[in-house]
Design a protein around this motif. Structure first.
Motif, PDB file in Angstrom:
ATOM      1  N   ALA A  25       0.692  -0.912   0.092  1.00 41.03           N
ATOM      2  CA  ALA A  25      -0.631   0.292  -0.174  1.00 41.03           C
ATOM      3  C   ALA A  25       0.438   1.065   0.415  1.00 41.03           C
ATOM      4  CB  ALA A  25      -0.759   0.404   1.500  1.00 41.03           C
ATOM      5  N   ASP A  26       1.810   1.291   0.635  1.00 37.41           N
ATOM      6  CA  ASP A  26       3.518   2.342   0.829  1.00 37.41           C
ATOM      7  C   ASP A  26       3.796   2.594  -0.881  1.00 37.41           C
ATOM      8  OD1 ASP A  26       2.156   2.361   3.623  1.00 37.41           O
ATOM      9  OD2 ASP A  26       4.185   1.918   4.508  1.00 37.41           O
ATOM     10  N   ALA A  27       4.380   1.643  -1.348  1.00 35.15           N
ATOM     11  CA  ALA A  27       4.449   1.510  -2.662  1.00 35.15           C
ATOM     12  C   ALA A  27       3.556   2.033  -3.748  1.00 35.15           C
ATOM     13  CB  ALA A  27       5.176   0.183  -3.369  1.00 35.15           C
ATOM     14  N   LEU A  28       2.606   2.031  -3.439  1.00 33.72           N
ATOM     15  CA  LEU A  28       1.101   2.345  -4.222  1.00 33.72           C
ATOM     16  C   LEU A  28       0.869   4.274  -4.701  1.00 33.72           C
ATOM     17  CD1 LEU A  28       0.017   1.066  -6.364  1.00 33.72           C
ATOM     18  CD2 LEU A  28      -1.731   0.405  -5.625  1.00 33.72           C
ATOM     19  N   ALA A  29       1.035   4.032  -3.070  1.00 30.35           N
ATOM     20  CA  ALA A  29       0.502   5.351  -2.497  1.00 30.35           C
ATOM     21  C   ALA A  29       1.754   6.420  -3.224  1.00 30.35           C
ATOM     22  CB  ALA A  29       0.402   5.666  -0.968  1.00 30.35           C
ATOM     23  N   PHE A  30       2.613   5.800  -2.726  1.00 27.59           N
ATOM     24  CA  PHE A  30       3.735   6.855  -3.408  1.00 27.59           C
ATOM     25  C   PHE A  30       3.942   7.097  -4.518  1.00 27.59           C
ATOM     26  CE2 PHE A  30       8.851   8.186  -2.179  1.00 27.59           C
ATOM     27  CZ  PHE A  30       8.746   8.019  -2.632  1.00 27.59           C
ATOM     28  N   ALA A  31       3.771   6.310  -5.883  1.00 23.72           N
ATOM     29  CA  ALA A  31       3.953   6.526  -6.613  1.00 23.72           C
ATOM     30  C   ALA A  31       2.537   7.307  -7.544  1.00 23.72           C
ATOM     31  CB  ALA A  31       3.429   4.469  -7.044  1.00 23.72           C
ATOM     32  N   CYS A  33       1.084   9.605  -5.690  1.00 26.66           N
ATOM     33  CA  CYS A  33       0.718  10.816  -5.200  1.00 26.66           C
ATOM     34  C   CYS A  33       1.741  11.656  -5.815  1.00 26.66           C
ATOM     35  CB  CYS A  33       1.530  11.036  -4.069  1.00 26.66           C
ATOM     36  SG  CYS A  33      -0.091  10.519  -3.161  1.00 26.66           S
ATOM     37  N   CYS A  34       3.710  10.820  -6.056  1.00 24.76           N
ATOM     38  CA  CYS A  34       4.350  11.744  -7.504  1.00 24.76           C
ATOM     39  C   CYS A  34       3.937  11.344  -8.215  1.00 24.76           C
ATOM     40  CB  CYS A  34       5.567  10.616  -6.632  1.00 24.76           C
ATOM     41  SG  CYS A  34       6.066  10.759  -5.336  1.00 24.76           S
ATOM     42  N   GLY A  35       2.870  11.140  -9.182  1.00 21.95           N
ATOM     43  CA  GLY A  35       2.797  11.305 -10.553  1.00 21.95           C
ATOM     44  C   GLY A  35       2.787  10.133 -11.557  1.00 21.95           C
ATOM     45  N   GLU A  36       3.330   8.503 -10.582  1.00 27.35           N
ATOM     46  CA  GLU A  36       4.099   7.837 -11.929  1.00 27.35           C
ATOM     47  C   GLU A  36       2.580   7.850 -12.919  1.00 27.35           C
ATOM     48  OE1 GLU A  36       6.856   6.684 -12.848  1.00 27.35           O
ATOM     49  OE2 GLU A  36       8.349   6.694 -11.370  1.00 27.35           O
ATOM     50  N   THR A  37       2.478   7.704 -14.757  1.00 28.72           N
ATOM     51  CA  THR A  37       2.114   6.690 -15.167  1.00 28.72           C
ATOM     52  C   THR A  37       2.628   5.118 -15.494  1.00 28.72           C
ATOM     53  OG1 THR A  37       2.379   8.343 -16.394  1.00 28.72           O
ATOM     54  CG2 THR A  37       0.741   8.917 -15.367  1.00 28.72           C
ATOM     55  N   ASP A  38       3.951   4.957 -15.282  1.00 25.48           N
ATOM     56  CA  ASP A  38       4.755   3.772 -16.294  1.00 25.48           C
ATOM     57  C   ASP A  38       3.990   3.082 -14.924  1.00 25.48           C
ATOM     58  OD1 ASP A  38       6.112   1.717 -16.603  1.00 25.48           O
ATOM     59  OD2 ASP A  38       8.048   3.088 -16.857  1.00 25.48           O
TER      60      ASP A  38
ATOM     61  N   GLU B   8      13.365  17.209 -24.753  1.00 28.17           N
ATOM     62  CA  GLU B   8      13.045  18.556 -23.516  1.00 28.17           C
ATOM     63  C   GLU B   8      11.546  17.630 -23.257  1.00 28.17           C
ATOM     64  OE1 GLU B   8      15.109  22.641 -23.783  1.00 28.17           O
ATOM     65  OE2 GLU B   8      12.722  22.542 -24.593  1.00 28.17           O
ATOM     66  N   PHE B   9      11.216  18.129 -22.295  1.00 28.47           N
ATOM     67  CA  PHE B   9      10.315  17.303 -21.283  1.00 28.47           C
ATOM     68  C   PHE B   9       9.752  17.897 -20.231  1.00 28.47           C
ATOM     69  CE2 PHE B   9      12.751  14.846 -19.758  1.00 28.47           C
ATOM     70  CZ  PHE B   9      13.034  13.727 -18.487  1.00 28.47           C
ATOM     71  N   GLU B  10       8.330  18.432 -20.224  1.00 25.20           N
ATOM     72  CA  GLU B  10       7.596  18.366 -19.241  1.00 25.20           C
ATOM     73  C   GLU B  10       6.536  18.542 -18.373  1.00 25.20           C
ATOM     74  OE1 GLU B  10       8.115  23.395 -19.881  1.00 25.20           O
ATOM     75  OE2 GLU B  10       5.716  22.725 -19.916  1.00 25.20           O
ATOM     76  N   PHE B  11       5.891  18.256 -16.711  1.00 22.71           N
ATOM     77  CA  PHE B  11       4.678  18.112 -16.964  1.00 22.71           C
ATOM     78  C   PHE B  11       3.705  18.735 -15.138  1.00 22.71           C
ATOM     79  CE2 PHE B  11       5.892  14.792 -13.546  1.00 22.71           C
ATOM     80  CZ  PHE B  11       4.496  14.913 -12.745  1.00 22.71           C
ATOM     81  N   GLN B  12       3.313  18.562 -14.734  1.00 22.66           N
ATOM     82  CA  GLN B  12       2.493  20.112 -14.076  1.00 22.66           C
ATOM     83  C   GLN B  12       2.051  18.699 -13.209  1.00 22.66           C
ATOM     84  OE1 GLN B  12       1.847  20.960 -17.410  1.00 22.66           O
ATOM     85  NE2 GLN B  12       3.806  22.780 -16.214  1.00 22.66           N
ATOM     86  N   ALA B  64       8.539  12.088 -13.777  1.00 19.63           N
ATOM     87  CA  ALA B  64       8.615  13.020 -14.897  1.00 19.63           C
ATOM     88  C   ALA B  64       9.538  12.288 -16.006  1.00 19.63           C
ATOM     89  CB  ALA B  64       9.424  14.316 -15.018  1.00 19.63           C
ATOM     90  N   ILE B  65      10.605  10.964 -16.011  1.00 19.67           N
ATOM     91  CA  ILE B  65      10.714  10.653 -16.386  1.00 19.67           C
ATOM     92  C   ILE B  65      10.936   9.407 -17.097  1.00 19.67           C
ATOM     93  CG2 ILE B  65      13.436   9.451 -16.542  1.00 19.67           C
ATOM     94  CD1 ILE B  65      14.736  11.101 -14.135  1.00 19.67           C
ATOM     95  N   HIS B  66       9.898   8.937 -16.429  1.00 20.45           N
ATOM     96  CA  HIS B  66       9.108   7.456 -16.835  1.00 20.45           C
ATOM     97  C   HIS B  66       8.532   8.463 -17.523  1.00 20.45           C
ATOM     98  CE1 HIS B  66      10.674   5.759 -12.853  1.00 20.45           C
ATOM     99  NE2 HIS B  66      11.256   5.758 -14.000  1.00 20.45           N
ATOM    100  N   ARG B  67       7.168   9.657 -17.508  1.00 17.10           N
ATOM    101  CA  ARG B  67       6.724   9.808 -18.631  1.00 17.10           C
ATOM    102  C   ARG B  67       6.834  10.357 -19.282  1.00 17.10           C
ATOM    103  NH1 ARG B  67       1.614  13.119 -16.618  1.00 17.10           N
ATOM    104  NH2 ARG B  67       1.139  11.554 -14.239  1.00 17.10           N
ATOM    105  N   PHE B  68       7.942  10.804 -19.995  1.00 17.37           N
ATOM    106  CA  PHE B  68       8.688  10.870 -21.274  1.00 17.37           C
ATOM    107  C   PHE B  68       9.359   9.673 -21.482  1.00 17.37           C
ATOM    108  CE2 PHE B  68      13.277  12.477 -22.974  1.00 17.37           C
ATOM    109  CZ  PHE B  68      12.675  12.446 -24.209  1.00 17.37           C
ATOM    110  N   LEU B  69       9.714   8.483 -21.003  1.00 19.63           N
ATOM    111  CA  LEU B  69      10.388   7.108 -21.408  1.00 19.63           C
ATOM    112  C   LEU B  69       9.721   6.535 -20.726  1.00 19.63           C
ATOM    113  CD1 LEU B  69      14.431   8.529 -21.761  1.00 19.63           C
ATOM    114  CD2 LEU B  69      13.266   8.094 -23.348  1.00 19.63           C
ATOM    115  N   PRO B  70       8.370   6.315 -21.296  1.00 22.70           N
ATOM    116  CA  PRO B  70       8.433   4.680 -21.049  1.00 22.70           C
ATOM    117  C   PRO B  70       8.903   3.589 -20.963  1.00 22.70           C
ATOM    118  CG  PRO B  70       6.715   5.827 -22.318  1.00 22.70           C
ATOM    119  CD  PRO B  70       7.958   6.493 -22.529  1.00 22.70           C
TER     120      PRO B  70
END
Lengths: 145, 134
Positions: A25-31, A33-38, B8-12, B64-70
Motif C-alpha cells: 500500500a505504501d509503494a502504491l501510494a508513493f507512486a 502521489c508522485c504522479g507515476e504513470t508507468d 525536452e519534456f515537462e509535466f505539471q 517525469a522521466i518515466h512519463r517521457f521515457l516509458p
C-alpha cells in the motif's frame, strides 16, 4: 571537533542495520502521489511491478548518527538533497536490510561563507545480500563566520 | 535510441494539500506540520507556507522521466533542494537530455522543478537506461 577529526573518526563506519518492509500500500501510494504513470510502478498487476526507484528514501535507521557522533554539530542544519543509485528493482512485499554509515564530511567555501556537508548513506540489500538501492542524504550546516 | 541530445519534456505535478497529506500519511510516515499545515509552517517554522517533502519532489522528477521515457530504468538520480517548494503551488517538472551514450544505451538528463515565479527550488540530474525500440 573539526571536519578532519569527524572524517577520521566516523567516515566509513557502519553504525546501524535495520530491516524495512516494502509495504504494497505504501509503494502504491508513493507512486500515485508522485504522479507515476508507468505501470511497472503504478499497476500491481504488471508482470514487472516494483516500488518506484526513489521509494527507499522514505526510511531511516534506528539511529541517524553513530553513537559517539557529536549530534549538536549538525543541529540547525538543512536537507541539501538526496542521491539514489538503483542497483535492482525494489521488490514490493519484500523485507530489505538497510545499513547506515557516514560516507563523507567536507567543507566548502563560497560567496555566502563556509558550509560543512555531511553525506549520510544507507545501503539496502535483499535477504540474499544483493544490493538493491543506495541512498545518500546530504546534510548542510552553515558555519559560523 | 528513442531519445536524442537536447530532447525536452515537462509535466505539471499535483502538489495540492490533499496529495501532500496522502504522501505524508499513506506513502510515508512523515505527517509533520511543516508539510501539512500552512499556518503552523508560517508561525512556527518561519516558512512561507507548508512545504513539499524533498523526497516527494525527487519522486516527481523520477515520474517525469518515466512519463517521457516509458519503460526506461533510472540508474541514478541526484537532487538538490535549494529552496522550499510550497504546497498548493503550481510547479512544472522539466527535463532536458544532456548526453546520450548509444553504446551503453543510457541518457543523462538535467532536471528542474520550477515554481510560478520562474525560480528553481529543486534541481537534479539522472542517468537513465533507455528502453530500446523493438
Amino acid at each position: 571537533m573539526d571536519v578532519e577529526e569527524l572524517k577520521t573518526r566516523f567516515v566509513g563506519e557502519e553504525f546501524d542495520s535495520t530491516e524495512f518492509e516494502v509495504k504494497p500500500a505504501d509503494a502504491l501510494a508513493f507512486a500515485r502521489c508522485c504522479g507515476e504513470t508507468d505501470p511497472r510502478y503504478s499497476d500491481p498487476r504488471h508482470p514487472e511491478y516494483q516500488a518506484p526507484p526513489t521509494f527507499m528514501t522514505r526510511f531511516h535507521g534506528r539511529r541517524t548518527m553513530p553513537e559517539e557522533f557529536p549530534e549538536e554539530y549538525f543541529q540547525g542544519s538543512f536537507d541539501g538533497g538526496k542521491t539514489v543509485i538503483a542497483h535492482a528493482p525494489i521488490p514490493v512485499g519484500a523485507t530489505l536490510v538497510g545499513t547506515s554509515q557516514i560516507a563523507d564530511v567536507y567543507r566548502k567555501t563560497g560567496r555566502s561563507g563556509s558550509m560543512t556537508f555531511l553525506v549520510h548513506r544507507m545501503e539496502y540489500r535483499n535477504q540474499e545480500g544483493e544490493p538493491i538501492s543506495t541512498v545518500d542524504w546530504k546534510l548542510i550546516r552553515k558555519d559560523e563566520a | 535510441m528513442m531519445v536524442e541530445f537536447g530532447d525536452e519534456f515537462e509535466f505539471q505535478p499535483d502538489v495540492s494539500m490533499p496529495t501532500v497529506k496522502s504522501f505524508t500519511t499513506e506513502a510515508t510516515r512523515m505527517d509533520f506540520w511543516r508539510f501539512t499545515d500552512h499556518e503552523k509552517a508560517r508561525e512556527l517554522g518561519g516558512l512561507p507556507g507548508a512545504i513539499v517533502p524533498g523526497i516527494m519532489s525527487q519522486g516527481i522528477l523520477a515520474a517525469a522521466i518515466h512519463r517521457f521515457l516509458p519503460g526506461s530504468t533510472i540508474r541514478k538520480i541526484d537532487t538538490i533542494f535549494r529552496a522550499p517548494l510550497l504546497v498548493d503551488s503550481s510547479p512544472t517538472a522539466r527535463g532536458v537530455v544532456t548526453h546520450v551514450d548509444e553504446e551503453e544505451g543510457t541518457a543523462e538528463i538535467d532536471l528542474t522543478l520550477v515554481n510560478e515565479a520562474g525560480e528553481t527550488p529543486v534541481l537534479g540530474t539522472a542517468v537513465v537506461e533507455v528502453a530500446r525500440a523493438e
